[in-house]
Design an enzyme around this catalytic site. Structure first.
Site, mmCIF file in Angstrom:
data_model
loop_
_atom_site.group_PDB
_atom_site.id
_atom_site.type_symbol
_atom_site.label_atom_id
_atom_site.label_comp_id
_atom_site.label_asym_id
_atom_site.label_seq_id
_atom_site.Cartn_x
_atom_site.Cartn_y
_atom_site.Cartn_z
ATOM 1 N N HIS A 35 1.564 -9.128 -2.874
ATOM 2 C CA HIS A 35 0.558 -8.066 -2.912
ATOM 3 C C HIS A 35 1.250 -6.709 -2.940
ATOM 4 O O HIS A 35 1.925 -6.324 -1.996
ATOM 5 C CB HIS A 35 -0.326 -8.185 -1.667
ATOM 6 C CG HIS A 35 -1.398 -7.148 -1.580
ATOM 7 N ND1 HIS A 35 -2.560 -7.209 -2.304
ATOM 8 C CD2 HIS A 35 -1.475 -6.011 -0.853
ATOM 9 C CE1 HIS A 35 -3.315 -6.183 -2.022
ATOM 10 N NE2 HIS A 35 -2.682 -5.428 -1.143
ATOM 11 N N ASP B 259 0.634 -17.763 -3.502
ATOM 12 C CA ASP B 259 1.379 -16.707 -4.201
ATOM 13 C C ASP B 259 0.459 -16.008 -5.190
ATOM 14 O O ASP B 259 0.622 -16.120 -6.400
ATOM 15 C CB ASP B 259 2.597 -17.314 -4.906
ATOM 16 C CG ASP B 259 3.462 -16.230 -5.545
ATOM 17 O OD1 ASP B 259 3.376 -15.064 -5.110
ATOM 18 O OD2 ASP B 259 4.204 -16.545 -6.496
ATOM 19 N N ASP C 192 0.854 -1.190 0.000
ATOM 20 C CA ASP C 192 0.000 0.000 0.000
ATOM 21 C C ASP C 192 0.890 1.241 0.000
ATOM 22 O O ASP C 192 2.112 1.147 0.030
ATOM 23 C CB ASP C 192 -0.948 -0.015 1.212
ATOM 24 C CG ASP C 192 -0.205 -0.057 2.537
ATOM 25 O OD1 ASP C 192 0.927 -0.580 2.569
ATOM 26 O OD2 ASP C 192 -0.731 0.441 3.547
ATOM 27 N N GLU D 144 1.895 -10.453 1.229
ATOM 28 C CA GLU D 144 2.304 -9.069 1.023
ATOM 29 C C GLU D 144 3.828 -8.965 1.171
ATOM 30 O O GLU D 144 4.485 -9.881 1.654
ATOM 31 C CB GLU D 144 1.606 -8.136 2.026
ATOM 32 C CG GLU D 144 1.771 -6.667 1.649
ATOM 33 C CD GLU D 144 0.624 -5.752 2.098
ATOM 34 O OE1 GLU D 144 -0.354 -6.255 2.676
ATOM 35 O OE2 GLU D 144 0.721 -4.539 1.846
#
Ligand code: 9MR
Length: 840
Positions: free
Chosen positions: A661, A709, A341, A718
């Protein structure tokens, strides 16, 4: 109309996910799509966004998609009012043909905010055309679901035609079978010649089986018998362990054969971990916010600066607080993005930058200027410190300014006001950015890291060091004045919560760093009075961003200081390491990390590596090879010796994680984007499988199997700054530990206030050691006077003995001795480093 804006909140709410593959549907099931064949020559009831014009050509619905849009949802072909029945398993299929080949995001979702997705797939539709088939189970009864093909986001114009769009119930969902590779699980990178060599065999056999180690040419070079271990708790598998540590000859491409199964190939090499140690650190430059990432320095990873207030970005130069929290703005540009993020969180930045600085502090000689190919390379400062400073400057900027309410505390975090979808490069993030309320935990992370920065940057940039020390003192005072302001678990919109309602461990860590740096009585008093100082803090989950007591204890044990009970502190680290060795002895996968009931935490791979670090520190303190060998097995696990046969590090091993991620390493969603850079660690198995992909595929998983994965599995896959930090620390340890040497320190004379000592360095390895340099820290305020057979210099408490040309080479099995006179008691130092490497 914001028809299908994708948000992570939507993904969070979804509970169903697809399994691609053949999906036998019962012919009798009714078709839910209206006019999916376009046989009547009409496009209705399909709709498009205004930038598309749908037309039926040769019995297919075709659109010319304009170039230059940013998001997938900027161009859509959709159909509304599709009925879904809860619990029903559906087959969704369509034919697509595209010129040129382009990803198409196929969704079945809630037609309104939060656009919950029940199916989300992104095939790359090609020029020759293909049929794509998926199954999913609807978690909801919904009369008006939306089918959407999101086709925006391409720079170039392209053309798409669709046909035979179909949704029918009664499909049989294929069970998910993970790819686990050969049943002989090895470290897919390899083993150190002088290090431990362990593998795990998955087998139903109850008696020992024969194993054979084969060279790349196929010759048997060693053999032995496996040790049956029964059912392993963290994987549920019946396993044997294999120890081939007696084989110590270097080579490439070995395989281990047992029970008719051949392992992935691996090397036995002394230089095994050097590149990975560098890559694990290079990871941080590409996580940087507020600066352009140079494609020259990181080919394939160049991107514009993120969050420097260039539209559509709104930050991070004048960032306001969340409403009601403060009325000023701060320049909090820079720092590292936390993970996949775009958030920046002080508590997680704190442990990460600490581990980088500790990696440097442990063995400065391993870290040169220019080692990491950074924009700052060549500035005379080791690159690892340049990288750490990028984050530390950000942490300093999060401090509440003087004169404001809660001055001196640190804001807990800064991130987007709402969750964004994937992919989204940092400079394209349109969300408003907000500072969240200060917390005691963040303030103490700032105090700890700034106190540490004050000592590691001294001599490189004294002004920066002094600025850090001042900030650390201010932060400490502010934390003492506001000891219980906790970040709430509810504050998780647009960014992670990083909630923590026990900060006794953060107080302890910050006091330790401040004491080590300043030697001041007040911090000593605080430490000695803290119950944490004598508590058994070595639990099996290890340390983490929310549990930092071990960080303080380890630094008190390893970084020179005059704490009166320092011997007890050192002994406590050894006792903790013994606990981890005991856990390891019980695990057929060599795990030191095994929480209660075999339930693995979010980011379990960092738990494995952090416990390995405790063992490595115990080795540094004691020279006991049991600790070294235990530590190295932590790397075996993350590099493939695990139930999934997964190397969790991108670019290393035969079956490596590469779809972590991330909003910008989103190759799985858009082939124009890269995978994460080599040396990126995935979080790894997480028993709580909070994300919908993991829930759908992994329900009921034994701990080691709770991983996939897949880029959408944010709970198991992540990448983060706090997980790569222990990977970097441990691989640096492993890259320098192979040198077999011992150091004997003998005080053979003493007089009031002085002593004379003799130091013997023995080469126990197979290669000559050239141009040797031995470093150690002087205990108890000792000083060095005069030396012979080596040039001995002292800087602060740190001493370096350098060879003369005539005794600079130590042949295998040979030794050199030098001596010196000193002032003080002549107590033996704890740790010697030969050319930057710890000697037993
Ligand atoms: O690593 C964090 C883990 O310990 C927490 O349990 C989890 C839920 O709060 O959050 C993890 O951290 C994520 C953070 O909240 C947002 N950025 C990505 C982090 C890694 O998944």
């Amino acid at each position: 109309m914001n028809r299908t804006r994708r948000s992570l909140a939507a993904a969070l709410a979804a509970t169903a996910v697809v399994v691609a593959g053949p999906a036998p549907a019962r012919a009798a099931e009714p078709e839910q799509i209206v006019n999916g064949t376009f046989d009547n020559g009409l496009t209705a009831p399909w709709w498009t966004t205004p930038n598309l014009t749908a037309a039926v050509v040769d019995g297919r619905l075709c659109v010319d998609v304009p170039g230059g849009t940013i998001n997938a949802w900027d161009a859509i072909i959709g159909q509304d009012d599709v009925a879904l029945v809860a619990g029903e398993t559906y087959a969704f299929s369509f034919f697509g043909i595209a010129t040129p080949a382009t990803p198409v995001r196929a969704l079945i979702q809630l037609p309104v905010d939060p656009w919950t997705q029940y199916l989300a797939q992104v095939p790359v539709v090609n020029v020759s055309g293909d049929t794509y088939t998926y199954t999913f189970t609807s978690p909801v009864d919904l009369p008006n679901a939306q089918v959407a093909f999101q086709v925006g986001g391409s720079q170039e114009p392209w053309r798409l035609c669709l046909d035979d769009v179909s949704l029918t119930g009664g499909a049989v969902e294929e069970p998910y079978e993970p790819e686990t590779g050969p049943r002989v699980k090895v470290n897919q990178v390899g083993y150190l010649p002088a290090g431990p060599k362990n593998a795990t065999l998955v087998t139903e056999a109850t008696d020992p089986v024969e194993w054979t180690l084969r060279s790349a040419a196929g010759d048997a070079v060693a053999s032995g018998q496996s040790a049956p271990r029964g059912e392993d708790g963290s994987s549920g598998l019946n396993v044997h362990s294999i120890d081939f540590g007696a084989y110590r000859t270097a080579g490439r491409g070995f395989t281990l054969v047992a029970d008719g199964e051949t392992s992935h190939p691996f090397d036995i090499a002394a230089d095994l971990y050097g590149t990975l140690a560098t890559d694990a650190l290079k990871f941080y430059y590409t996580q940087r916010s507020g600066i352009e990432i140079s494609d020259e320095l990181r080919p394939g990873y160049g991107r514009p600066a993120g969050h420097v207030q260039v539209p559509p970005n709104q930050g991070d130069i004048e960032v306001p607080c969340q409403p009601g929290v403060c009325d000023y703005t701060l320049d909090v540009s820079g720092g590292w993005y936390d993970a996949g993020d775009h958030g920046k969180y002080v508590v997680n930045g704190g442990i990460s930058v600490h581990q980088l600085m500790s990696e440097f502090e442990r063995a400065p000689a391993l870290h040169g200027d220019g080692a990491l190919s950074l924009p700052e390379s060549g500035n005379g400062v080791p690159d690892i410190l340049d990288e750490a400073r990028w984050e530390q400057e950000f942490l300093l900027s999060m401090q509440v300014p003087a004169g404001e309410e809660r001055a001196g505390m640190a804001h807990h975090k800064i991130h987007d006001a709402a969750w964004t979808g994937l992919p989204l490069l940092p400079h394209l993030d349109p969300q408003p950015r907000e500072l969240h309320a200060p917390s005691t935990a963040a303030t103490l992370n700032l105090a700890a890291t700034a106190a540490q920065a004050a000592r590691v940057f001294a001599g490189y940039d004294d002004e920066f060091a002094a600025r850090n020390l001042a900030a650390a003192r201010t932060a400490w005072a502010a934390a003492v004045a506001n000891p219980a302001i906790y970040a709430p678990a509810s504050d998780g919109i647009g960014g992670g919560a990083y909630s923590d309602d026990n900060v006794t461990d953060e107080f302890y860590w910050a006091a330790a760093e401040l004491y080590i740096t300043t030697g001041e009585q007040a911090f000593q008093d605080y430490l000695l009075a803290s119950p944490t100082h004598t508590a058994d803090i070595w639990d099996e989950r290890g340390f983490s961003w929310g549990s930092t007591a071990q960080l303080g204890r380890i630094d008190l044990a390893t970084v020179p200081n005059a704490l009166p009970d320092r011997d007890r502190v050192r002994a406590s680290v050894l006792a903790g390491a013994e606990k981890y060795l005991a856990i390891q002895a019980g695990s057929a996968f060599g795990l030191t990390y095994d929480p209660a009931n075999h339930r693995f935490d979010w980011g379990s791979n960092s738990g494995v590596l952090n416990n390995a670090i405790v063992l490595a520190v115990a080795y540094d303190l004691s020279g006991d090879p049991r600790f070294r060998d235990g530590a190295l097995q932590g790397l075996d696990y993350v590099l493939g010796r695990n139930a999934l046969g997964q190397s969790y590090v991108t670019g290393y091993g035969e079956q490596d994680s590469r779809n972590q991620h991330s909003r910008w390493y989103a190759r799985q969603l858009n082939p124009d984007l890269p995978n994460p850079p080599p040396g990126t660690l995935a979080g790894g198995p997480n028993s709580d499988i909070q994300d919908p992909v993991a829930q759908r595929l992994l329900a009921g998983c034994a701990a080691q199997f709770c991983y996939v994965d897949d880029i959408e599995s944010w709970a198991t896959n992540e990448l983060t700054i706090n997980w790569n930090a222990p990977l970097a620390w441990m691989t640096a340890f492993a890259s320098a530990v192979q040198q077999d040497c011992t150091v004997a320190f003998r005080r053979h004379g003493a007089w009031p206030g002085g002593f004379t000592a003799q130091v013997t360095v023995t080469n126990r390895g197979t290669a000559a050691i050239g141009g040797w340099r031995l470093g150690w820290d002087l205990p108890d305020g000792q000083t060095v006077d005069r030396a012979w057979n080596a040039q001995v210099t002292q800087k602060g408490t740190s001493v370096t003995a350098t060879a003369y040309p005539w005794n600079s080479a130590i042949r295998p099995g040979a030794a050199v001795t030098f001596g010196f006179n000193g002032k003080g008691t002549g107590a033996a130092p704890t740790l010697f480093r030969l050319n930057g490497t710890v000697c037993g």
